[in-house]
Write a protein that holds these residues in place. Structure first.
Motif, PDB file in Angstrom:
ATOM      1  N   SER A  77      -5.218  -2.555   6.922  1.00  0.00           N
ATOM      2  CA  SER A  77      -6.203  -1.560   6.481  1.00  0.00           C
ATOM      3  C   SER A  77      -6.895  -0.977   7.712  1.00  0.00           C
ATOM      4  CB  SER A  77      -7.242  -2.190   5.553  1.00  0.00           C
ATOM      5  OG  SER A  77      -6.627  -2.699   4.385  1.00  0.00           O
ATOM      6  N   LYS A  92      -8.160   6.550   2.975  1.00  0.00           N
ATOM      7  CA  LYS A  92      -8.165   5.240   3.620  1.00  0.00           C
ATOM      8  C   LYS A  92      -6.728   4.754   3.794  1.00  0.00           C
ATOM      9  CE  LYS A  92     -12.715   3.836   1.906  1.00  0.00           C
ATOM     10  NZ  LYS A  92     -13.486   2.869   1.092  1.00  0.00           N
ATOM     11  N   ARG A 129      -3.870   2.118   4.202  1.00  0.00           N
ATOM     12  CA  ARG A 129      -3.530   0.722   3.940  1.00  0.00           C
ATOM     13  C   ARG A 129      -2.008   0.636   3.918  1.00  0.00           C
ATOM     14  NH1 ARG A 129      -4.511  -1.554  -0.611  1.00  0.00           N
ATOM     15  NH2 ARG A 129      -5.078  -3.629   0.145  1.00  0.00           N
ATOM     16  N   MET A 140       0.825  -1.208   0.000  1.00  0.00           N
ATOM     17  CA  MET A 140       0.000   0.000   0.000  1.00  0.00           C
ATOM     18  C   MET A 140       0.856   1.253   0.000  1.00  0.00           C
ATOM     19  SD  MET A 140      -2.536   1.765  -0.112  1.00  0.00           S
ATOM     20  CE  MET A 140      -2.815   3.490   0.250  1.00  0.00           C
TER      21      MET A 140
END
Length: 640
Positions: A306, A332, A334, A2
């Motif tokens: 996550s 978000k 991650r 990520m």
């Protein structure tokens, strides 16, 4: 994975790859309804087949260019007077790209954080303002939020101009619109208003990296490392972050989380909803902890963590190692966890969540939180978290140079650089709230920002209009230190150093309980006044400015420049909010001050006094104006 993906997203669009095109293409900045700057050579650019000759025309003006090996071309046309509409065309080998309804006029760039971003639809009397704001010769363009690790040749999101209509106006910057509307009325030329802002951002991300180097020496290497190895860069930045914490608190919870006082987290949601009275209106730092068991086989595979959206910023550790630091109330999280960070048995995830305004913590829903084993099971992490409060006063942790909100040059690269050398009349800048906690170098950073943009737009005298922070926060019954006042002083000093900049005072236009005051009409009017003075060379009043404080037999005289008529204390005979200070903050006291024409005389109380302060508070209560109804801004001056 990520973290590497985040880096690649930031880099996306930093350089346009060579491509074989079927026809010349105009840069999207030159879309239908665009405004081009009058009375300056007109620079235009776009793409074509490498080596292709492109002929560019607008009205009777004509220029040629040849696309380089990457396919980029740039043409210069002679300057034009205000007018239009025209059709802009770029012709190549039998094909032509064009944009219609092009006007020649004045182009203004409006930028900053949330008070410049504040939309017209939320202002006072917004319905009436929108209904009366339609104007076929006022054109609007809004730049979408984006970051990049290197300057982008084009905007990463769709961009284009629109005519000011009931449909295009509601979401546009209110301060920018009201300034542009006022200038349309006074200058009677087409106006193009470009809005490029991002709420909650500091000034450093808006400065190109070369200009920001004096303030970013410790970050330049980390930023380069992040591009090569994001995980290692996060580990090294984690050393800076943990040093910040231990200097203030003295413990190291990432090594031993039992050093904190933990409570079960009621739900994966904003902490204001948990029912803990200490968190009901909490802006600050809260720790979150989750333990997860892995088999030896799972630990060998590595995983992806996550966390969903974390509001505002997170410093995340896994088994004591800093693995990620991100900012954003819509990003978000991650994070890739290589096998070397994991172990058989119990693994600990520890997150220091920092929130500066509004709701804080996990946004949820709980289903977004997980640990995905590479090629294996995904373990749900939507429950069984603990939380712990940080000690009072431990706020404003350091932020990494890849932080979209505070990272060096990241916003400039994606939201200013793609404008290229576009011709501008001037720029309006309304920002500073996010730099209050680190305000001392702000005047230098403001100077660097102005120099950076002037370099890009090829105008060493490009006018800048700087809005001084509005009043916000509880009233101050006694003299005391004020971060907001310090920042306003840095804004004043930064503008005072620059012959082509003007300060727009807004400390009397704010709301004590709302950092986003709705009266953007007066901000726009004052911006337009400043624009007419510094950009159009008109003798327009821009407001009184304190120049000197001089001790004499009859007290201390504060000398002002830029006063229209005389200074008048509204609703009284004395001017409020003047202070006399010695060498310490404790020596500051309110002083009797009476206007005398264009100056103010302060009664000498016989106590040590080396400085005069005015409006030195987050929310100063002031009543001093000139006969143009413009106030002097806050200041601190040595007594001569």
């Amino acid at each position: 994975m990520m973290i590497r993906r985040l880096a690649s997203l930031l880099l996306a669009g930093a350089a346009m790859p060579a491509a074989v095109l079927a026809a010349p293409v105009l840069d999207p900045v030159f879309s239908d309804h665009a405004v081009l700057q009058r009375d300056k050579p007109i620079l235009l650019w776009g793409r074509a087949d490498p080596g292709e000759k492109v002929t560019v025309t607008i009205g009777s003006a004509r220029g040629t260019a040849t696309a380089d090996r990457s396919g980029a071309w740039r043409a210069e046309l002679p300057k034009m007077a205000a007018g239009g509409p025209y059709t802009l065309s770029a012709a190549g080998k039998g094909t032509t790209a064009s944009a219609s309804d092009i006007l020649i006029g004045d182009v203004w760039l409006c930028s900053g954080q949330s008070n410049m971003e504040y939309p017209l639809e939320r202002t006072l009397a917004s319905g009436t303002e929108i209904a009366n704001g339609e104007d076929p010769q006022l054109r609007l363009m809004t730049v979408s939020r984006r970051t990049a690790l290197a300057p982008m040749a084009q905007f990463g999101n769709p961009i284009g101009w629109s005519v000011a209509t009931k449909q295009s106006l509601p979401g546009f910057s209110a301060a920018c619109f009201f300034m542009a509307k006022d200038l349309r009325a006074s200058e009677n030329v087409p106006i193009g208003a470009i809005h490029s802002s991002w709420g909650g951002t500091q000034i450093a991300p808006w400065i190109d990296l070369e200009s920001a180097q004096p303030f970013e020496k410790s970050n330049a290497g980390l930023l380069a490392l992040f591009q090569r190895d994001p995980l290692e860069a996060n580990r090294r930045f984690g050393e800076r972050w943990t040093s910040w914490w231990t200097e203030r608190v003295g413990n190291a919870p990432w090594r031993d989380s039992s050093l904190l006082s933990w409570k079960p987290m009621p739900s994966v949601s904003y902490w204001e909803s948990w029912g803990d009275t200490a968190l009901r209106n909490h802006d600050g730092l809260v720790w979150a902890r989750r333990k997860v068991a892995l088999t030896a086989e799972e630990a060998k595979k590595g995983a992806v963590l996550s966390l969903g959206v974390v509001d505002d910023a997170d410093q995340t550790f896994v088994n004591g190692v800093a693995i990620g630091n991100s900012f954003g109330w819509n990003l978000k999280r991650r994070y890739e966890l290589p096998a070397r960070l994991l172990k058989a048995g119990e693994n600990e995830i520890l997150i220091a969540i920092s929130d500066s305004w509004g709701f804080g913590g996990f946004q949820g829903p709980a289903e977004l939180l997980s640990l995905a084993i590479q090629g294996g099971e995904t373990k749900a992490l939507g429950s069984d978290w603990d939380y712990a409060l940080s000690p009072a006063g431990v706020v404003d942790p350091p932020r990494p140079p890849w932080d979209s909100n505070a990272g060096a040059s990241l916003i400039y690269n994606a939201m200013i650089a793609p404008l290229g050398p576009l011709g501008l009349k001037g720029a309006a800048w309304y920002q500073g709230e996010s730099d209050v906690a680190n305000n001392k170098p702000y005047a230098d950073k403001l100077g660097a920002l102005m120099a950076s943009w002037r370099k890009q737009f090829r105008d060493p005298q490009l006018p800048f209009l700087v809005v001084s922070l509005a009043n916000y926060g509880p009233p101050q019954p006694t003299p005391r230190a004020s971060g907001w006042a310090e920042l306003r002083e840095q804004q004043r000093v930064g503008v005072e150093r620059d012959r082509h900049a003007a300060l727009v005072v807004a400390m009397d236009l704010g709301e004590r309980q709302d950092i986003h005051p709705a009266n953007k009409q007066e901000v726009g009017r004052r911006l337009a006044r400043a624009a007419r003075n510094v950009a159009y060379g008109k003798p327009e009043p821009v407001g009184p400015a304190a120049a000197a404080a001089e001790r004499g037999a009859n007290g201390i005289l504060v000398v002002f420049t830029g006063v229209t008529g005389r200074l008048v204390p509204w609703s009284g005979t004395r001017a409020l909010a003047f202070e006399l200070c010695g060498d310490t903050q404790e020596s500051c006291r309110f002083a009797e001050a009476v206007p005398e024409g264009a100056n103010v005389r302060i009664t000498d109380d016989g106590k040590p006094a080396t400085r005069v302060r005015y409006g030195w508070a987050d929310t100063p209560i002031t009543n001093l104006y000139d006969e143009a109804s413009l106030p002097p801004g806050p200041f601190e001056l040595p007594i001569r």
